[in-house]
Design a protein around this motif. Sequence first.
Motif, PDB file in Angstrom:
ATOM      1  N   ARG A   9       0.827  -1.207   0.000  1.00 21.73           N
ATOM      2  CA  ARG A   9       0.000   0.000   0.000  1.00 21.73           C
ATOM      3  C   ARG A   9       0.864   1.259   0.000  1.00 21.73           C
ATOM      4  NH1 ARG A   9      -2.714   3.871   3.073  1.00 21.73           N
ATOM      5  NH2 ARG A   9      -4.835   4.254   2.285  1.00 21.73           N
ATOM      6  N   ARG A  38      -6.717   3.701  -6.985  1.00 19.79           N
ATOM      7  CA  ARG A  38      -6.744   5.081  -6.497  1.00 19.79           C
ATOM      8  C   ARG A  38      -5.417   5.379  -5.805  1.00 19.79           C
ATOM      9  NH1 ARG A  38     -11.657   4.368  -2.680  1.00 19.79           N
ATOM     10  NH2 ARG A  38     -10.383   2.491  -2.350  1.00 19.79           N
ATOM     11  N   ASN A  70      -7.848   8.696 -11.414  1.00 19.21           N
ATOM     12  CA  ASN A  70      -7.513   7.933 -10.204  1.00 19.21           C
ATOM     13  C   ASN A  70      -6.245   8.419  -9.502  1.00 19.21           C
ATOM     14  OD1 ASN A  70      -9.680   6.022 -10.656  1.00 19.21           O
ATOM     15  ND2 ASN A  70      -8.350   5.101 -12.232  1.00 19.21           N
ATOM     16  N   SER A  72      -4.132  11.444  -7.596  1.00 22.24           N
ATOM     17  CA  SER A  72      -4.057  12.756  -6.946  1.00 22.24           C
ATOM     18  C   SER A  72      -2.637  12.945  -6.441  1.00 22.24           C
ATOM     19  CB  SER A  72      -5.047  12.864  -5.791  1.00 22.24           C
ATOM     20  OG  SER A  72      -6.386  12.812  -6.248  1.00 22.24           O
ATOM     21  N   GLN A 131      -6.949   6.880   8.710  1.00 22.02           N
ATOM     22  CA  GLN A 131      -8.143   7.553   8.221  1.00 22.02           C
ATOM     23  C   GLN A 131      -7.806   8.704   7.260  1.00 22.02           C
ATOM     24  OE1 GLN A 131     -11.206   6.352   8.751  1.00 22.02           O
ATOM     25  NE2 GLN A 131     -10.048   4.704   9.754  1.00 22.02           N
ATOM     26  N   THR A 133      -5.866   8.781   4.769  1.00 18.51           N
ATOM     27  CA  THR A 133      -5.721   8.370   3.362  1.00 18.51           C
ATOM     28  C   THR A 133      -6.624   7.175   3.037  1.00 18.51           C
ATOM     29  OG1 THR A 133      -3.826   6.969   3.970  1.00 18.51           O
ATOM     30  CG2 THR A 133      -3.350   9.210   3.222  1.00 18.51           C
ATOM     31  N   ALA A 134      -7.714   7.040   3.776  1.00 15.32           N
ATOM     32  CA  ALA A 134      -8.575   5.874   3.619  1.00 15.32           C
ATOM     33  C   ALA A 134      -9.176   5.765   2.215  1.00 15.32           C
ATOM     34  CB  ALA A 134      -9.694   5.918   4.665  1.00 15.32           C
ATOM     35  N   GLU A 135      -9.315   6.882   1.508  1.00 16.03           N
ATOM     36  CA  GLU A 135      -9.942   6.854   0.181  1.00 16.03           C
ATOM     37  C   GLU A 135      -9.000   6.360  -0.915  1.00 16.03           C
ATOM     38  OE1 GLU A 135     -10.325  10.927  -1.733  1.00 16.03           O
ATOM     39  OE2 GLU A 135      -9.917  11.499   0.352  1.00 16.03           O
ATOM     40  N   PHE A 136      -7.722   6.107  -0.584  1.00 16.29           N
ATOM     41  CA  PHE A 136      -6.740   5.700  -1.599  1.00 16.29           C
ATOM     42  C   PHE A 136      -6.303   4.249  -1.398  1.00 16.29           C
ATOM     43  CE2 PHE A 136      -6.244  10.312  -1.127  1.00 16.29           C
ATOM     44  CZ  PHE A 136      -6.430  10.713  -2.444  1.00 16.29           C
ATOM     45  N   ASP A 137      -6.000   3.589  -2.519  1.00 15.38           N
ATOM     46  CA  ASP A 137      -5.468   2.218  -2.468  1.00 15.38           C
ATOM     47  C   ASP A 137      -3.968   2.215  -2.210  1.00 15.38           C
ATOM     48  OD1 ASP A 137      -7.967   0.885  -3.206  1.00 15.38           O
ATOM     49  OD2 ASP A 137      -7.664   1.786  -5.193  1.00 15.38           O
TER      50      ASP A 137
END
Length: 591
Positions: A9, A38, A70, A72, A131, A133-137
């Motif tokens: 990750r 992401r 995807n 940022s 939390q 960076t929870a929106e990223f893989d």
Amino acid sequence: MQFLENPTRNLFFTGKGGVGKTSMACATAVQLADRGLRVLLVSTDPASNLDEVLGTTLSNDPTPVESVPNLSAMNLDPETAASEYRERMVGPYRGVLPDAAVRSMEEQFSGSCTLEIAAFDEFSKLLGDPQATAEFDHVIFDTAPTGHTLRLLTLPSAWSGFIENNTTGTSCLGPLAGLQAQTMLYKQTVEALADANLTTLVLVTRPEPSAFREAARSSIELQKLGVNNQHLIINGVFTCESSSDATAAAMQQRGEQAIAAMPDAIRNLDRSSVPLNSSGLMGVASLRQVGKSQTDQANDAAELPSIDTYPDGLGSLIDELASVGHGVIMTMGKGGVGKTTVAAAVAVALAERGFAVHLSTTDPAAHVAATIAADEQPGLTVGRIDPAKETADYTEEVLRTAGSDLDADGKALLQEDLRSPCTEEIAVFRAFAKAVSDGANRFVVLDTAPTGHTILLLDSALAYHREVTRQSSQMPESVEKLLPRLRDPDFTRVLVVTLPEATPVHEAAKLQQDLRRAEIEPFAWVINQSLVPLSVTDANLRRRQHHELPFIDEVGSSLAPRVALVPWQAEPPTGIAGLRRIVGSNRSLAH
């Protein structure tokens, strides 16, 4: 690249300046995002050029890269963070302590250690708090923390009240003092770095001995701290198109020899080799090509015009350097740019003109110094400042004086702090002070000179002692006399050494700013290892020549009062003959 087959990750990219950390991090981010994952790409480099590479204006918050769904990216500005951090630490003392004491504190919080800690403070908020960076893989960090930073942050005693009460003025304890409130966050960050299922440390290097040595040093230091999941990228591996181009053939051979002789510490790491990119990695399209062969790279070299105008060689500076007849000449720059070689070449050239010259180097291998000594150049003496010995002597002195009244825990923390790079910098500075006094009667050429920050730190320490104690400083007399000499342009000439690439040039520009802040104006810039003066037919090398031109122009037009261009050498420039070659005129090498 092999590590992308099953990536963790978190991916951290580290390596010395100019090896391509940012390029490799960006290429990794783009290629993962192209898979539909992401991805967040983060840079903590003060001289970050993520905006330029990705073609997107970035900020301190995640910004979508329009050309790559995807993905940022964001630039964490450690300079701003360090400035805010410094003010939090120093502000309460304004108007309380004497002005000289406050200036001393400000300078102690202005160095590389503070920047390092502030950068860690910034990205720990992303790494230590799941939390955030929870929106990223995947989260990719350009510029990883050094082993020194992690070692300081894992010291149990680093969070004791001793830091707040420390008055020794030594290197890195002060910058740590403001971090106690976030102990748990840092603990989680360090644990995440050491978790092989979560994090991969990617060591980026080039097929050059100095870059391999730096990668090996970083690998060993980080392994000792439990960061064991490491991958090696050898960036810029060159394969010539035709053996008829002597320069291209020599470049391939030198790379192969360096890879064959790489240090054992990194030899067995999982490894990826990335071909030399001849045109620079700017824009998403070029990043998608990373890892492909040289023959797949675009552009037709036959359409490139010949290069007829460029700066003169190192020999163009020698007349002016020699005109005073004595003094100090210092080569300064980041690691791997060729400071030692340039210093040795200047020393040989001056000695051949009949001057008495002393060359002092901190080159750990001392190869250049040993070769010159064996050749016995008349008029030239060669010495070596051993950083390990000088640091040991300085450490013993500090422990005997500043550490004499500390308890066991206090001494342990002081000993750890004295193992920092800042301590070596100061110790070597003192050794230079002893050598430079000879500059009144002959030329003294110093390789690996003290940085502008070190000069200011010592200068402010002297002012602090005089203001607070009203007694003579504990600094050696030679150091007190050295500072005005370093600032005297008729006595000291500074040569800033760089390479014709984005990161080395921009890092050298930052070094020049530090020097000017210390009231030292560089005499000239030396751009080392340039292909521009060479006659080459290999298509990739011709494209590479044209890629160098904007950086050479940037130095000459806006950064340097004088510029010398040193050609890339087919044979390593060791020995008197090799050093004479790099001083010689570029014009004999022209197309």
